[in-house]
Design a protein around this motif. Structure first.
Motif, PDB file in Angstrom:
ATOM      1  N   VAL A 119      10.454   9.348  -3.881  1.00 21.91           N
ATOM      2  CA  VAL A 119      11.546   8.459  -4.310  1.00 21.91           C
ATOM      3  C   VAL A 119      12.382   8.046  -3.100  1.00 21.91           C
ATOM      4  CG1 VAL A 119      13.656   8.339  -5.665  1.00 21.91           C
ATOM      5  CG2 VAL A 119      11.601   9.315  -6.661  1.00 21.91           C
ATOM      6  N   ALA A 120      12.629   8.986  -2.192  1.00 19.47           N
ATOM      7  CA  ALA A 120      13.345   8.630  -0.960  1.00 19.47           C
ATOM      8  C   ALA A 120      12.550   7.623  -0.148  1.00 19.47           C
ATOM      9  CB  ALA A 120      13.632   9.888  -0.139  1.00 19.47           C
ATOM     10  N   GLY A 121      11.236   7.770  -0.133  1.00 17.36           N
ATOM     11  CA  GLY A 121      10.392   6.792   0.554  1.00 17.36           C
ATOM     12  C   GLY A 121      10.497   5.414  -0.073  1.00 17.36           C
ATOM     13  N   LEU A 122      10.583   5.363  -1.399  1.00 18.26           N
ATOM     14  CA  LEU A 122      10.773   4.067  -2.076  1.00 18.26           C
ATOM     15  C   LEU A 122      12.089   3.435  -1.664  1.00 18.26           C
ATOM     16  CD1 LEU A 122       9.510   4.747  -5.705  1.00 18.26           C
ATOM     17  CD2 LEU A 122       8.420   3.395  -3.932  1.00 18.26           C
ATOM     18  N   PHE A 123      13.124   4.247  -1.525  1.00 21.47           N
ATOM     19  CA  PHE A 123      14.412   3.713  -1.068  1.00 21.47           C
ATOM     20  C   PHE A 123      14.294   3.179   0.356  1.00 21.47           C
ATOM     21  CE2 PHE A 123      16.638   6.686  -4.201  1.00 21.47           C
ATOM     22  CZ  PHE A 123      16.786   5.670  -5.128  1.00 21.47           C
ATOM     23  N   VAL A 124      13.530   3.856   1.191  1.00 24.34           N
ATOM     24  CA  VAL A 124      13.382   3.409   2.585  1.00 24.34           C
ATOM     25  C   VAL A 124      12.671   2.065   2.643  1.00 24.34           C
ATOM     26  CG1 VAL A 124      12.221   3.916   4.771  1.00 24.34           C
ATOM     27  CG2 VAL A 124      13.516   5.698   3.614  1.00 24.34           C
ATOM     28  N   ILE A 125      11.591   1.896   1.888  1.00 23.98           N
ATOM     29  CA  ILE A 125      10.852   0.628   1.982  1.00 23.98           C
ATOM     30  C   ILE A 125      11.583  -0.524   1.304  1.00 23.98           C
ATOM     31  CG2 ILE A 125       8.622   1.750   2.219  1.00 23.98           C
ATOM     32  CD1 ILE A 125       8.008   0.947  -0.658  1.00 23.98           C
ATOM     33  N   THR A 126      12.601  -0.225   0.500  1.00 28.13           N
ATOM     34  CA  THR A 126      13.407  -1.297  -0.076  1.00 28.13           C
ATOM     35  C   THR A 126      14.700  -1.518   0.711  1.00 28.13           C
ATOM     36  OG1 THR A 126      14.411   0.251  -1.627  1.00 28.13           O
ATOM     37  CG2 THR A 126      12.513  -1.008  -2.405  1.00 28.13           C
ATOM     38  N   ALA A 127      14.752  -0.970   1.928  1.00 20.39           N
ATOM     39  CA  ALA A 127      15.889  -1.140   2.841  1.00 20.39           C
ATOM     40  C   ALA A 127      17.179  -0.559   2.283  1.00 20.39           C
ATOM     41  CB  ALA A 127      16.095  -2.607   3.220  1.00 20.39           C
ATOM     42  N   ILE A 134       0.842  -1.204   0.000  1.00 21.47           N
ATOM     43  CA  ILE A 134       0.000   0.000   0.000  1.00 21.47           C
ATOM     44  C   ILE A 134       0.874   1.249   0.000  1.00 21.47           C
ATOM     45  CG2 ILE A 134      -1.676   1.312   1.365  1.00 21.47           C
ATOM     46  CD1 ILE A 134      -2.774  -1.413   2.324  1.00 21.47           C
ATOM     47  N   ILE A 135       1.909   1.243   0.820  1.00 18.40           N
ATOM     48  CA  ILE A 135       2.832   2.383   0.864  1.00 18.40           C
ATOM     49  C   ILE A 135       3.532   2.537  -0.484  1.00 18.40           C
ATOM     50  CG2 ILE A 135       4.929   3.272   1.954  1.00 18.40           C
ATOM     51  CD1 ILE A 135       4.020   1.885   4.523  1.00 18.40           C
ATOM     52  N   PHE A 136       3.946   1.409  -1.074  1.00 19.31           N
ATOM     53  CA  PHE A 136       4.617   1.454  -2.369  1.00 19.31           C
ATOM     54  C   PHE A 136       3.712   2.096  -3.427  1.00 19.31           C
ATOM     55  CE2 PHE A 136       5.356  -0.537  -6.510  1.00 19.31           C
ATOM     56  CZ  PHE A 136       6.680  -0.178  -6.718  1.00 19.31           C
ATOM     57  N   TYR A 137       2.467   1.624  -3.510  1.00 16.67           N
ATOM     58  CA  TYR A 137       1.567   2.186  -4.518  1.00 16.67           C
ATOM     59  C   TYR A 137       1.206   3.639  -4.217  1.00 16.67           C
ATOM     60  CZ  TYR A 137       1.182  -2.376  -6.627  1.00 16.67           C
ATOM     61  OH  TYR A 137       1.480  -3.551  -7.263  1.00 16.67           O
ATOM     62  N   PHE A 138       1.128   4.004  -2.946  1.00 17.31           N
ATOM     63  CA  PHE A 138       0.888   5.401  -2.589  1.00 17.31           C
ATOM     64  C   PHE A 138       2.051   6.278  -3.060  1.00 17.31           C
ATOM     65  CE2 PHE A 138       1.652   8.876   0.428  1.00 17.31           C
ATOM     66  CZ  PHE A 138       0.504   9.622   0.191  1.00 17.31           C
ATOM     67  N   LEU A 139       3.282   5.828  -2.814  1.00 15.08           N
ATOM     68  CA  LEU A 139       4.451   6.615  -3.233  1.00 15.08           C
ATOM     69  C   LEU A 139       4.539   6.708  -4.753  1.00 15.08           C
ATOM     70  CD1 LEU A 139       7.098   5.345  -0.654  1.00 15.08           C
ATOM     71  CD2 LEU A 139       5.936   7.552  -0.701  1.00 15.08           C
ATOM     72  N   ILE A 140       4.229   5.609  -5.436  1.00 15.02           N
ATOM     73  CA  ILE A 140       4.234   5.635  -6.896  1.00 15.02           C
ATOM     74  C   ILE A 140       3.180   6.611  -7.416  1.00 15.02           C
ATOM     75  CG2 ILE A 140       3.713   4.244  -8.956  1.00 15.02           C
ATOM     76  CD1 ILE A 140       6.465   3.712  -7.825  1.00 15.02           C
ATOM     77  N   THR A 141       2.023   6.623  -6.767  1.00 21.43           N
ATOM     78  CA  THR A 141       0.964   7.556  -7.184  1.00 21.43           C
ATOM     79  C   THR A 141       1.401   9.001  -6.964  1.00 21.43           C
ATOM     80  OG1 THR A 141      -0.687   5.898  -6.618  1.00 21.43           O
ATOM     81  CG2 THR A 141      -1.458   8.159  -6.854  1.00 21.43           C
TER      82      THR A 141
END
Length: 168
Positions: free
Chosen positions: A40-48, A4-11
């Motif tokens: 994009v920084a959030g995407l980096f965070v959720i991918t560790a 959900i966080i991933f799709y929110f950040l992509i949106t």
């Protein structure tokens, strides 16, 4: 929850990018760029990838975006509408955007999807910090001296340019 966080950040990235393209006021463009870069920084965070997230925030948001905002603030064009960007080459931009999107899409579709199951427990930031302060201390100090020289040079050039303007 991560999906959900991933799709929110992509949106957020998609909406900010589209809004960035169609907005003419540069200050709004900077705000949309901020949302996109933070996502994009959030995407980096959720991918560790915490080091990439910190680098994204420090360099792109702390450096590039702040420089862009300073450029907007010091621009001589101070009308009521603020700084307005033009769209004189919109057709060229659309063609280049479609070409780059096509190339990236083809490259992504040709790659195999790799699923990472084991995320390391130790943060990469602490590993990098240990390496900088032990094995690479000379290059770290040399980079610091180089940045200091660049900073002094920039101050020297700026003050010299101001003195030249005063004599006219």
């Amino acid at each position: 929850m991560i999906e959900i966080i991933f799709y929110f950040l992509i949106t957020v990235i998609f909406v900010s990018s589209v809004a960035l393209f169609f907005t003419k006021k540069v200050i709004y463009n900077a705000a949309y760029l901020l949302f996109s870069l933070l996502s994009v920084a959030g995407l980096f965070v959720i991918t560790a990838s915490d080091f990439l997230a910190i680098t994204q925030v420090m360099i792109y948001i702390g450096g590039v975006l702040v420089l862009l905002l300073f450029g907007i603030m010091y621009t001589k064009n101070k009308n009521e509408e603020g700084v307005v960007s033009g769209s004189k080459r919109m057709l060229l931009g659309i063609v280049l955007g479609i070409a780059i999107f096509s190339i990236l899409t083809m490259g992504i579709l040709e790659e195999k999807v790799i699923t990472i199951t084991d995320v390391p427990d130790q943060s990469i930031v602490s590993v990098l910090g240990d390496q900088f302060m032990t094995n690479h201390i000379f290059s770290f100090e040399l980079t610091a001296v180089l940045l200091l020289v660049v900073l002094i040079g920039a101050v020297f050039i700026t003050t010299k340019a101001e003195k030249t303007i005063d004599h006219k």
